[in-house]
Design a protein around this motif. Structure first.
Motif, PDB file in Angstrom:
ATOM      1  N   GLN A  58       3.902  10.717  -1.420  1.00  0.00           N
ATOM      2  CA  GLN A  58       4.639  10.118  -0.313  1.00  0.00           C
ATOM      3  C   GLN A  58       5.026  11.174   0.718  1.00  0.00           C
ATOM      4  OE1 GLN A  58       8.606   8.706  -1.114  1.00  0.00           O
ATOM      5  NE2 GLN A  58       8.911  10.084  -2.845  1.00  0.00           N
ATOM      6  N   TYR A  79      -2.660   1.738  -0.617  1.00  0.00           N
ATOM      7  CA  TYR A  79      -1.895   1.981  -1.846  1.00  0.00           C
ATOM      8  C   TYR A  79      -2.536   3.095  -2.667  1.00  0.00           C
ATOM      9  CZ  TYR A  79       1.261  -2.009  -1.316  1.00  0.00           C
ATOM     10  OH  TYR A  79       2.240  -2.868  -0.888  1.00  0.00           O
ATOM     11  N   ASP A 109       6.501  -0.201   6.226  1.00  0.00           N
ATOM     12  CA  ASP A 109       5.477  -0.352   5.200  1.00  0.00           C
ATOM     13  C   ASP A 109       5.819   0.548   4.015  1.00  0.00           C
ATOM     14  OD1 ASP A 109       3.820  -2.206   6.413  1.00  0.00           O
ATOM     15  OD2 ASP A 109       2.857  -0.656   7.627  1.00  0.00           O
ATOM     16  N   GLN A 110       5.089   0.341   2.932  1.00  0.00           N
ATOM     17  CA  GLN A 110       5.284   1.201   1.772  1.00  0.00           C
ATOM     18  C   GLN A 110       4.956   2.645   2.148  1.00  0.00           C
ATOM     19  OE1 GLN A 110       3.164  -1.183   2.138  1.00  0.00           O
ATOM     20  NE2 GLN A 110       1.101  -0.440   1.840  1.00  0.00           N
ATOM     21  N   GLY A 111       5.767   3.557   1.635  1.00  0.00           N
ATOM     22  CA  GLY A 111       5.526   4.970   1.922  1.00  0.00           C
ATOM     23  C   GLY A 111       6.249   5.487   3.150  1.00  0.00           C
ATOM     24  N   TYR A 115      -0.985  -6.713  -1.502  1.00  0.00           N
ATOM     25  CA  TYR A 115      -1.649  -5.594  -2.166  1.00  0.00           C
ATOM     26  C   TYR A 115      -3.154  -5.629  -1.917  1.00  0.00           C
ATOM     27  CZ  TYR A 115      -3.744  -2.493  -5.471  1.00  0.00           C
ATOM     28  OH  TYR A 115      -4.515  -1.497  -6.012  1.00  0.00           O
ATOM     29  N   THR A 161      13.919  -2.655   5.014  1.00  0.00           N
ATOM     30  CA  THR A 161      12.501  -2.563   5.356  1.00  0.00           C
ATOM     31  C   THR A 161      12.092  -3.646   6.352  1.00  0.00           C
ATOM     32  OG1 THR A 161      12.026  -3.828   3.363  1.00  0.00           O
ATOM     33  CG2 THR A 161      11.770  -1.440   3.224  1.00  0.00           C
ATOM     34  N   TRP A 220       2.120 -11.455  -4.393  1.00  0.00           N
ATOM     35  CA  TRP A 220       2.031 -10.173  -3.672  1.00  0.00           C
ATOM     36  C   TRP A 220       0.736  -9.441  -4.023  1.00  0.00           C
ATOM     37  CZ3 TRP A 220       1.844  -5.370  -6.116  1.00  0.00           C
ATOM     38  CH2 TRP A 220       1.898  -4.258  -5.262  1.00  0.00           C
TER      39      TRP A 220
END
Ligand SMILES: [Zn+2]
Length: 221
Positions: free
Chosen positions: A38, A30, A61-63, A23, A55, A18
């Protein structure tokens, strides 16, 4: 005494994979999330079940999502008694601090927690009745739902109905939180009740107008 060991190999491999791909490709994003904080638009409350891939279902996505998972996606009623309420704390933070616009309760098919509740309430699981059973005491939250489905003669239909009751009981309990009710009433927050069918990848939503769950519609432009 605390116990903690190094990660097993498969998890180490997944992590390094990852870091080198997902990442590395999104490093700037990020960094921005880390510095700016956030701002998720939605809170999702789903079951701990590993097959409910929140998810993935919504391509998040992240956030993007503030996610809380517990056994059978249950929200307890508002109980400001000074005790430790993990789910209520997550709801409070999402609604009052993050000010999410949508709060989704996502139930699912083949839910072990719901089956346990059914077994317990119908007298087939005495171990869940014990005070020391955390699962049993947690599933007490769904007893009002069981009362509404207990006369269903078909076992498969009954468990499915109870899975959906887990969503409805949670939606009802959410409205007992003063800050949730206020946010809903002033239009800043909408609540949503969903149920996903694991094997088919189906998704149904609860329509209070009909009092039924039905397949979600197509997205409009
Ligand atoms: Zn479950």
């Amino acid at each position: 005494m605390m116990s903690a060991k190094p990660l097993p190999t498969y998890l180490l491999q997944r992590y390094h994979g990852w870091k080198a791909t997902t990442y590395a490709e999104n490093r700037a994003w990020y960094k921005r999330l880390a510095t700016e904080g956030q701002r998720p638009r939605a809170m999702i409350i789903s079951c701990c079940d590993s097959r409910v891939h929140v998810t993935s279902i919504f391509g998040a996505d992240q956030g993007e999502f503030f996610i809380h998972r517990n056994i059978a996606n249950l929200v307890p009623p508002y109980e400001p008694d000074g005790a430790q309420h993990g789910t209520s704390a997550a709801v409070e933070y999402a609604v009052t601090a993050l000010k999410v616009s949508h709060l989704v309760v996502l139930g699912h098919s083949n839910c072990g927690g719901v089956q346990g509740c059914l077994d317990m309430c119908s007298g087939k699981a005495p171990h869940l009745e014990e005070t020391s059973s955390f699962v049993g005491r947690w599933m007490d939250l769904l007893r009002p739902g069981y009362e509404r489905v207990k006369d269903e003669p078909d076992a498969a239909t009954q468990v499915r109905k109870l899975e959906k009751e887990a969503v409805l009981v949670s939606l009802e309990n959410l409205m007992t939180f003063p800050f949730v009710r206020e946010a809903v009433e002033n239009g800043g927050l909408t609540l949503h009740g969903l149920w996903t069918e694991i094997g088919e990848g189906g998704l149904e939503w609860y329509d209070p107008k009909t009092g039924q769950f039905s397949p979600v519609g197509q997205a409009s432009a």
